[in-house]
Design a protein around this motif. Structure first.
Motif, PDB file in Angstrom:
ATOM      1  N   GLY A  24      35.657  15.864   5.610  1.00 17.16           N
ATOM      2  CA  GLY A  24      34.726  16.226   6.670  1.00 17.16           C
ATOM      3  C   GLY A  24      33.844  15.042   7.006  1.00 17.16           C
ATOM      4  N   LEU A  25      33.529  14.897   8.269  1.00 20.71           N
ATOM      5  CA  LEU A  25      32.694  13.790   8.714  1.00 20.71           C
ATOM      6  C   LEU A  25      31.232  14.224   8.795  1.00 20.71           C
ATOM      7  CD1 LEU A  25      34.921  12.325  11.558  1.00 20.71           C
ATOM      8  CD2 LEU A  25      34.848  11.697   9.139  1.00 20.71           C
ATOM      9  N   PHE A  26      30.352  13.348   8.360  1.00 18.30           N
ATOM     10  CA  PHE A  26      28.922  13.641   8.408  1.00 18.30           C
ATOM     11  C   PHE A  26      28.460  13.871   9.847  1.00 18.30           C
ATOM     12  CE2 PHE A  26      24.402  12.595   8.469  1.00 18.30           C
ATOM     13  CZ  PHE A  26      23.956  13.415   7.454  1.00 18.30           C
ATOM     14  N   GLU A  27      29.088  13.161  10.783  1.00 14.43           N
ATOM     15  CA  GLU A  27      28.704  13.295  12.191  1.00 14.43           C
ATOM     16  C   GLU A  27      28.946  14.709  12.705  1.00 14.43           C
ATOM     17  OE1 GLU A  27      31.332  10.660  11.534  1.00 14.43           O
ATOM     18  OE2 GLU A  27      29.552   9.746  10.669  1.00 14.43           O
ATOM     19  N   ASP A  28      29.792  15.449  12.037  1.00 13.85           N
ATOM     20  CA  ASP A  28      30.115  16.815  12.439  1.00 13.85           C
ATOM     21  C   ASP A  28      29.965  17.747  11.230  1.00 13.85           C
ATOM     22  OD1 ASP A  28      30.845  18.751  14.242  1.00 13.85           O
ATOM     23  OD2 ASP A  28      32.996  18.422  14.005  1.00 13.85           O
ATOM     24  N   LEU A  29      28.902  17.535  10.480  1.00 12.68           N
ATOM     25  CA  LEU A  29      28.701  18.232   9.213  1.00 12.68           C
ATOM     26  C   LEU A  29      28.718  19.759   9.320  1.00 12.68           C
ATOM     27  CD1 LEU A  29      28.323  17.863   6.201  1.00 12.68           C
ATOM     28  CD2 LEU A  29      25.867  17.676   6.596  1.00 12.68           C
ATOM     29  N   PRO A  30      28.057  20.367  10.303  1.00 12.06           N
ATOM     30  CA  PRO A  30      28.102  21.842  10.362  1.00 12.06           C
ATOM     31  C   PRO A  30      29.530  22.381  10.486  1.00 12.06           C
ATOM     32  CG  PRO A  30      26.308  21.035  11.714  1.00 12.06           C
ATOM     33  CD  PRO A  30      27.115  19.824  11.298  1.00 12.06           C
ATOM     34  N   ALA A  31      30.348  21.767  11.320  1.00 13.36           N
ATOM     35  CA  ALA A  31      31.732  22.224  11.485  1.00 13.36           C
ATOM     36  C   ALA A  31      32.548  21.949  10.223  1.00 13.36           C
ATOM     37  CB  ALA A  31      32.371  21.550  12.696  1.00 13.36           C
ATOM     38  N   ALA A  32      32.343  20.797   9.606  1.00 15.75           N
ATOM     39  CA  ALA A  32      33.059  20.461   8.381  1.00 15.75           C
ATOM     40  C   ALA A  32      32.681  21.431   7.259  1.00 15.75           C
ATOM     41  CB  ALA A  32      32.762  19.020   7.969  1.00 15.75           C
ATOM     42  N   PHE A  33      31.409  21.741   7.156  1.00 17.29           N
ATOM     43  CA  PHE A  33      30.920  22.670   6.141  1.00 17.29           C
ATOM     44  C   PHE A  33      31.509  24.063   6.363  1.00 17.29           C
ATOM     45  CE2 PHE A  33      27.603  25.474   4.320  1.00 17.29           C
ATOM     46  CZ  PHE A  33      27.593  24.988   3.024  1.00 17.29           C
ATOM     47  N   ALA A  34      31.553  24.488   7.616  1.00 17.99           N
ATOM     48  CA  ALA A  34      32.113  25.799   7.953  1.00 17.99           C
ATOM     49  C   ALA A  34      33.593  25.865   7.595  1.00 17.99           C
ATOM     50  CB  ALA A  34      31.905  26.093   9.436  1.00 17.99           C
ATOM     51  N   LYS A  35      34.329  24.793   7.849  1.00 22.56           N
ATOM     52  CA  LYS A  35      35.757  24.760   7.511  1.00 22.56           C
ATOM     53  C   LYS A  35      35.960  24.902   6.002  1.00 22.56           C
ATOM     54  CE  LYS A  35      39.825  21.774   7.750  1.00 22.56           C
ATOM     55  NZ  LYS A  35      40.823  22.597   8.360  1.00 22.56           N
ATOM     56  N   VAL A  36      35.185  24.179   5.215  1.00 25.43           N
ATOM     57  CA  VAL A  36      35.308  24.265   3.761  1.00 25.43           C
ATOM     58  C   VAL A  36      34.919  25.660   3.275  1.00 25.43           C
ATOM     59  CG1 VAL A  36      34.409  23.380   1.563  1.00 25.43           C
ATOM     60  CG2 VAL A  36      35.003  21.794   3.409  1.00 25.43           C
ATOM     61  N   ARG A  37      33.865  26.205   3.829  1.00 24.50           N
ATOM     62  CA  ARG A  37      33.443  27.572   3.469  1.00 24.50           C
ATOM     63  C   ARG A  37      34.564  28.571   3.702  1.00 24.50           C
ATOM     64  NH1 ARG A  37      28.947  28.090   7.116  1.00 24.50           N
ATOM     65  NH2 ARG A  37      30.135  29.897   7.730  1.00 24.50           N
ATOM     66  N   ARG A  38      35.199  28.473   4.888  1.00 25.04           N
ATOM     67  CA  ARG A  38      36.302  29.390   5.202  1.00 25.04           C
ATOM     68  C   ARG A  38      37.460  29.210   4.219  1.00 25.04           C
ATOM     69  NH1 ARG A  38      35.021  27.829  10.377  1.00 25.04           N
ATOM     70  NH2 ARG A  38      36.789  26.397  10.463  1.00 25.04           N
ATOM     71  N   GLU A  39      37.771  27.965   3.904  1.00 33.42           N
ATOM     72  CA  GLU A  39      38.891  27.664   2.998  1.00 33.42           C
ATOM     73  C   GLU A  39      38.688  28.261   1.612  1.00 33.42           C
ATOM     74  OE1 GLU A  39      41.957  25.996   2.985  1.00 33.42           O
ATOM     75  OE2 GLU A  39      41.777  26.162   5.159  1.00 33.42           O
ATOM     76  N   ILE A  40      37.463  28.233   1.123  1.00 33.71           N
ATOM     77  CA  ILE A  40      37.219  28.726  -0.235  1.00 33.71           C
ATOM     78  C   ILE A  40      36.675  30.157  -0.253  1.00 33.71           C
ATOM     79  CG2 ILE A  40      36.936  26.412  -1.172  1.00 33.71           C
ATOM     80  CD1 ILE A  40      33.916  26.845  -1.198  1.00 33.71           C
ATOM     81  N   GLY A  41      36.540  30.746   0.941  1.00 29.44           N
ATOM     82  CA  GLY A  41      36.162  32.152   1.028  1.00 29.44           C
ATOM     83  C   GLY A  41      34.711  32.454   0.751  1.00 29.44           C
ATOM     84  N   ILE A  42      33.826  31.546   1.125  1.00 30.15           N
ATOM     85  CA  ILE A  42      32.388  31.788   0.950  1.00 30.15           C
ATOM     86  C   ILE A  42      31.739  31.795   2.334  1.00 30.15           C
ATOM     87  CG2 ILE A  42      30.238  30.987  -0.086  1.00 30.15           C
ATOM     88  CD1 ILE A  42      31.876  29.599  -2.218  1.00 30.15           C
ATOM     89  N   ASP A  43      31.695  32.966   2.938  1.00 30.81           N
ATOM     90  CA  ASP A  43      31.177  33.072   4.303  1.00 30.81           C
ATOM     91  C   ASP A  43      29.656  33.128   4.368  1.00 30.81           C
ATOM     92  OD1 ASP A  43      33.709  33.050   5.427  1.00 30.81           O
ATOM     93  OD2 ASP A  43      33.933  35.211   5.165  1.00 30.81           O
ATOM     94  N   GLU A  44      29.029  33.626   3.316  1.00 30.41           N
ATOM     95  CA  GLU A  44      27.583  33.854   3.397  1.00 30.41           C
ATOM     96  C   GLU A  44      26.733  32.604   3.171  1.00 30.41           C
ATOM     97  OE1 GLU A  44      28.788  34.413  -0.850  1.00 30.41           O
ATOM     98  OE2 GLU A  44      29.567  35.172   1.030  1.00 30.41           O
ATOM     99  N   LEU A  45      27.314  31.539   2.681  1.00 37.20           N
ATOM    100  CA  LEU A  45      26.564  30.315   2.409  1.00 37.20           C
ATOM    101  C   LEU A  45      26.274  29.569   3.712  1.00 37.20           C
ATOM    102  CD1 LEU A  45      25.444  28.579   0.096  1.00 37.20           C
ATOM    103  CD2 LEU A  45      27.631  27.399   0.048  1.00 37.20           C
ATOM    104  N   GLN A  46      25.029  29.212   3.931  1.00 37.80           N
ATOM    105  CA  GLN A  46      24.626  28.534   5.157  1.00 37.80           C
ATOM    106  C   GLN A  46      24.142  27.118   4.857  1.00 37.80           C
ATOM    107  OE1 GLN A  46      24.988  29.901   8.279  1.00 37.80           O
ATOM    108  NE2 GLN A  46      26.028  31.491   7.107  1.00 37.80           N
ATOM    109  N   LEU A  47      24.349  26.236   5.793  1.00 41.92           N
ATOM    110  CA  LEU A  47      23.876  24.860   5.701  1.00 41.92           C
ATOM    111  C   LEU A  47      22.568  24.770   6.481  1.00 41.92           C
ATOM    112  CD1 LEU A  47      24.577  21.944   4.801  1.00 41.92           C
ATOM    113  CD2 LEU A  47      25.672  21.654   7.019  1.00 41.92           C
ATOM    114  N   HIS A  48      21.506  24.388   5.814  1.00 40.20           N
ATOM    115  CA  HIS A  48      20.197  24.324   6.460  1.00 40.20           C
ATOM    116  C   HIS A  48      19.806  22.870   6.713  1.00 40.20           C
ATOM    117  CE1 HIS A  48      19.485  28.575   5.843  1.00 40.20           C
ATOM    118  NE2 HIS A  48      19.957  28.422   4.610  1.00 40.20           N
ATOM    119  N   THR A  49      19.160  22.636   7.810  1.00 41.68           N
ATOM    120  CA  THR A  49      18.659  21.310   8.145  1.00 41.68           C
ATOM    121  C   THR A  49      17.181  21.259   7.793  1.00 41.68           C
ATOM    122  OG1 THR A  49      20.226  21.137   9.969  1.00 41.68           O
ATOM    123  CG2 THR A  49      18.347  19.640  10.016  1.00 41.68           C
ATOM    124  N   LEU A  50      16.830  20.362   6.891  1.00 41.16           N
ATOM    125  CA  LEU A  50      15.436  20.232   6.493  1.00 41.16           C
ATOM    126  C   LEU A  50      14.709  19.189   7.341  1.00 41.16           C
ATOM    127  CD1 LEU A  50      15.823  20.335   2.609  1.00 41.16           C
ATOM    128  CD2 LEU A  50      15.193  22.196   4.164  1.00 41.16           C
TER     129      LEU A  50
END
Length: 86
Positions: A24-50
């Protein structure tokens, strides 16, 4: 210095093969994070921007000769990830 080694060096095995199923590319981190979440079956985990800053073109801080050196050193990554450095 190891800190300046290409990032691809960290993703290869002893035979030089990329050992990751997905990069996953940092430039597209939300989409990359969502793809990994879907792959491992963890839908409820969210990526927060601080903290968030305005986009900056980092190339403005490089001289012409430094841009050339960086483009040569990281040529494989630039090509693999479809970056435009120079």
């Amino acid at each position: 210095d190891w800190i300046l080694d290409p990032q691809l060096d960290w993703l290869r095995d002893s035979r030089g093969r990329i050992i990751m199923d997905y990069i996953g590319l940092f430039e597209d981190l939300p989409a990359a994070f969502a793809k990994v979440r879907r792959e491992i079956g963890i839908d409820e985990l969210q990526l927060h921007t601080l903290l968030q800053s305005k986009p900056v073109d980092y190339r403005e801080h490089y001289s012409k000769s430094l841009r050339k050196r960086v483009a040569e050193k990281y040529a494989e990554e630039i090509e693999m990830f479809d970056y435009a450095f120079i």
